[in-house]
Design a protein around this motif. Structure first.
Motif, mmCIF file in Angstrom:
data_model
loop_
_atom_site.group_PDB
_atom_site.id
_atom_site.type_symbol
_atom_site.label_atom_id
_atom_site.label_comp_id
_atom_site.label_asym_id
_atom_site.label_seq_id
_atom_site.Cartn_x
_atom_site.Cartn_y
_atom_site.Cartn_z
ATOM 1 N N GLY A 112 54.688 47.906 3.121
ATOM 2 C CA GLY A 112 55.605 47.079 3.879
ATOM 3 C C GLY A 112 55.224 45.613 3.794
ATOM 4 O O GLY A 112 54.585 45.180 2.841
ATOM 5 N N PRO A 113 55.585 44.845 4.824
ATOM 6 C CA PRO A 113 55.343 43.401 4.783
ATOM 7 C C PRO A 113 53.870 43.056 4.969
ATOM 8 O O PRO A 113 53.044 43.882 5.337
ATOM 9 N N LEU A 114 53.572 41.811 4.686
ATOM 10 C CA LEU A 114 52.237 41.280 4.955
ATOM 11 C C LEU A 114 51.941 41.415 6.441
ATOM 12 O O LEU A 114 52.835 41.308 7.286
ATOM 13 N N ARG A 115 50.678 41.683 6.785
ATOM 14 C CA ARG A 115 50.288 41.799 8.178
ATOM 15 C C ARG A 115 49.209 40.784 8.513
ATOM 16 O O ARG A 115 48.440 40.369 7.643
ATOM 17 N N VAL A 116 49.191 40.383 9.784
ATOM 18 C CA VAL A 116 48.181 39.449 10.270
ATOM 19 C C VAL A 116 47.363 40.142 11.357
ATOM 20 O O VAL A 116 47.904 40.861 12.190
ATOM 21 N N SER A 117 46.073 39.940 11.310
ATOM 22 C CA SER A 117 45.162 40.501 12.301
ATOM 23 C C SER A 117 44.546 39.363 13.098
ATOM 24 O O SER A 117 44.134 38.345 12.543
ATOM 25 N N PHE A 118 44.473 39.524 14.431
ATOM 26 C CA PHE A 118 43.929 38.479 15.292
ATOM 27 C C PHE A 118 43.374 39.114 16.567
ATOM 28 O O PHE A 118 43.765 40.221 16.943
ATOM 29 N N PRO A 119 42.456 38.444 17.254
ATOM 30 C CA PRO A 119 41.869 39.025 18.473
ATOM 31 C C PRO A 119 42.776 38.851 19.678
ATOM 32 O O PRO A 119 43.392 37.806 19.877
ATOM 33 N N CYS A 120 42.853 39.903 20.499
ATOM 34 C CA CYS A 120 43.573 39.813 21.764
ATOM 35 C C CYS A 120 42.877 38.775 22.637
ATOM 36 O O CYS A 120 41.655 38.801 22.786
ATOM 37 N N PRO A 121 43.618 37.841 23.225
ATOM 38 C CA PRO A 121 42.974 36.805 24.044
ATOM 39 C C PRO A 121 42.346 37.346 25.328
ATOM 40 O O PRO A 121 41.513 36.677 25.934
ATOM 41 N N THR A 122 42.699 38.561 25.731
ATOM 42 C CA THR A 122 42.138 39.129 26.958
ATOM 43 C C THR A 122 40.855 39.902 26.687
ATOM 44 O O THR A 122 39.812 39.620 27.271
ATOM 45 N N CYS A 123 40.915 40.897 25.788
ATOM 46 C CA CYS A 123 39.761 41.780 25.576
ATOM 47 C C CYS A 123 39.089 41.581 24.228
ATOM 48 O O CYS A 123 38.057 42.213 23.964
ATOM 49 N N ARG A 124 39.653 40.762 23.344
ATOM 50 C CA ARG A 124 39.104 40.433 22.028
ATOM 51 C C ARG A 124 39.191 41.584 21.024
ATOM 52 O O ARG A 124 38.665 41.484 19.915
ATOM 53 N N GLN A 125 39.864 42.674 21.386
ATOM 54 C CA GLN A 125 40.145 43.721 20.403
ATOM 55 C C GLN A 125 41.110 43.155 19.365
ATOM 56 O O GLN A 125 42.058 42.448 19.712
ATOM 57 N N ARG A 126 40.896 43.456 18.100
ATOM 58 C CA ARG A 126 41.777 42.915 17.072
ATOM 59 C C ARG A 126 43.098 43.676 17.043
ATOM 60 O O ARG A 126 43.143 44.903 17.150
ATOM 61 N N ILE A 127 44.177 42.911 16.883
ATOM 62 C CA ILE A 127 45.538 43.429 16.858
ATOM 63 C C ILE A 127 46.126 43.131 15.483
ATOM 64 O O ILE A 127 45.888 42.057 14.915
ATOM 65 N N ARG A 128 46.882 44.053 14.945
ATOM 66 C CA ARG A 128 47.459 43.895 13.608
ATOM 67 C C ARG A 128 48.966 44.065 13.702
ATOM 68 O O ARG A 128 49.452 45.102 14.167
ATOM 69 N N VAL A 129 49.705 43.034 13.310
ATOM 70 C CA VAL A 129 51.165 43.057 13.403
ATOM 71 C C VAL A 129 51.773 42.560 12.096
ATOM 72 O O VAL A 129 51.136 41.811 11.344
ATOM 73 N N PRO A 130 53.012 42.948 11.789
ATOM 74 C CA PRO A 130 53.665 42.471 10.565
ATOM 75 C C PRO A 130 54.019 40.994 10.652
ATOM 76 O O PRO A 130 54.312 40.474 11.730
ATOM 77 N N VAL A 131 54.001 40.342 9.513
ATOM 78 C CA VAL A 131 54.387 38.927 9.427
ATOM 79 C C VAL A 131 55.890 38.875 9.214
ATOM 80 O O VAL A 131 56.385 39.036 8.104
ATOM 81 N N ARG A 132 56.612 38.648 10.314
ATOM 82 C CA ARG A 132 58.082 38.628 10.204
ATOM 83 C C ARG A 132 58.707 37.746 11.280
ATOM 84 O O ARG A 132 59.772 38.030 11.808
#
Length: 310
Positions: free
Chosen positions: A272-292
Motif C-alpha cells: 500500500g502507501p508509504l507509512r510514517v512512524s512517530f512516537p505518541c506524545p502521551t506514552c511515547r509508543q511508536r505509531i505507524r499510519v499511512p501517508v495520505r
C-alpha cells in the motif's frame, strides 16, 4: 542526593525517561495507570517538626503504601548515617525495611519524598519491572513515582540558592518537571499550588514547556511551521525513494532518512502507501499510519486520539 553540591540541570536522561513512561503503560495497562488519576495530597504526607520522628515516618510510609496500592506491604522505617538519601531491602515481603539518611531527622518535610522513591522500588519489584543497570533502573523508579502521583514530593525537595542546594532522586529538576507535566496533561491536574520550593515551580514550568513540545512534533497537526516544512521535505524524499524502488532500485532501499533530530521515519508498506512512524506524545509508543494527508490515529497503548497531517 545533592546536599550542598552542584545540581545537574537540563534533560540528559530524557530518552530513558520516555522509555520508562512507555514501560509503565505496557506493564500496568491504560486502565491501571488511570486509577492513579489523583496524586498524593499534601495534607496526607505533611510532617511537622513537632511530630514524633518514627511514628510520623511510619504514618507517611503507610499513606504511600496505600497510594501505590500495596495493601499487604508493611514498611519499617529507620534512620542512619549513609551516603544516599535512602535505601530499601527488596525481600519477599510483606515487611520491607527502609533506611533514611540521618539528615532527615532535621529535614522532616522531605521525608515523604525519600519514602515515595523507596516505596516505588517495592512496587516495581512486585511488578517485576526493571531496567538493566543501576542508573537506568533508578531513572525508571523516579519516573514511575512521579507519573503515578507522588513525584511532586521529589521535585518539591529541590532547593538551590547561592550558598546551598538540595535535590533528591536521579532525575534533574527539569526532568522531574517534564514527567510531572506529562502526568498533568493526561489527568488535568495542576500541581503548581503544592510546591513550597520556588525552584521546584520553575523546574516544573520548564518541564511543562518541554512536554508541550512533544505535542507539536510532525506529523501532528499542532506542529509549527518549521516542523511542517521539514516534514514535507522529508516526505518528498521518501516518496521519491519509493518511486525509485518501484522503477527497479535495490529492494529495501525505499526507507528514507529524515532530517537530523526528527522523531518520525518513513517506510514503504509493500502492499500500500508509504507509512510514517512517530512516537505518541502521551506514552511515547511508536505509531505507524499511512501517508495520505489528514488522518486521525489512536494509540493502542494509552488510547490517545491524535490529529495528524501525514
Amino acid at each position: 542526593m545533592a546536599n550542598g553540591g552542584p545540581v545537574k540541570h537540563g534533560y540528559p536522561h530524557l530518552e530513558t525517561v520516555r522509555a520508562a513512561v512507555t514501560a509503565l503503560y505496557k506493564r500496568l495497562s491504560y486502565d491501571t495507570v488511570h486509577t492513579f488519576a489523583a496524586s498524593v495530597a499534601p495534607a496526607d504526607v505533611a510532617f511537622c517538626d513537632t511530630d514524633d520522628l518514627y511514628l510520623g515516618a511510619q504514618r507517611v510510609a503507610r499513606e504511600l503504601v496505600r497510594h501505590f496500592r500495596l495493601p499487604d506491604a508493611r514498611m519499617i522505617v529507620s534512620f542512619r548515617e549513609m551516603e544516599h538519601a535512602a535505601s530499601v531491602e527488596l525481600a519477599a515481603g510483606p515487611e520491607y525495611f527502609i533506611e533514611l539518611n540521618d539528615r532527615f531527622r532535621t529535614h522532616r518535610r522531605d521525608i515523604g519524598a525519600a519514602l515515595a522513591h523507596e516505596v516505588m522500588h517495592v512496587c516495581l519489584h512486585r511488578l517485576d519491572l526493571s531496567f538493566p543497570g543501576t542508573r537506568d533502573n533508578e531513572i525508571l523508579t523516579d519516573t514511575a513515582t512521579t507519573y503515578l502521583g507522588a513525584g511532586w514530593l521529589l521535585l518539591d525537595a529541590y532547593r538551590e540558592d547561592a550558598s546551598s542546594s538540595q535535590k533528591l532522586g536521579y532525575l534533574t529538576p527539569e526532568e522531574f518537571g517534564y514527567v510531572l507535566a506529562k502526568r498533568s496533561l493526561v489527568f488535568g491536574e495542576d500541581p503548581a499550588t503544592w510546591f513550597t520550593s520556588p525552584q521546584a515551580y520553575t523546574a516544573y514550568t520548564r518541564g511543562l514547556a518541554q512536554a508541550r513540545e512533544d505535542e507539536r512534533q510532525p506529523p501532528l497537526t499542532a506542529a509549527g511551521w518549521a516542523g511542517r516544512r521539514r516534514y514535507a521535505k522529508d516526505r518528498r524524499h521518501a516518496q521519491g525513494r519509493v518511486v525509485g524502488t518501484v522503477s527497479g532500485a535495490a529492494p529495501g532501499s525505499a526507507s528514507a532518512a529524515t532530517s537530523g533530530g526528527a522523531s518520525y521515519s518513513f517506510a514503504p508498506d509493500g502492499r500500500g502507501p508509504l507509512r510514517v512512524s512517530f512516537p505518541c506524545p502521551t506514552c511515547r509508543q511508536r505509531i505507524r499510519v499511512p501517508v495520505r494527508g489528514r488522518v486521525r490515529a489512536r494509540c493502542g497503548l494509552c488510547r490517545t486520539v491524535l490529529e495528524c497531517d501525514t
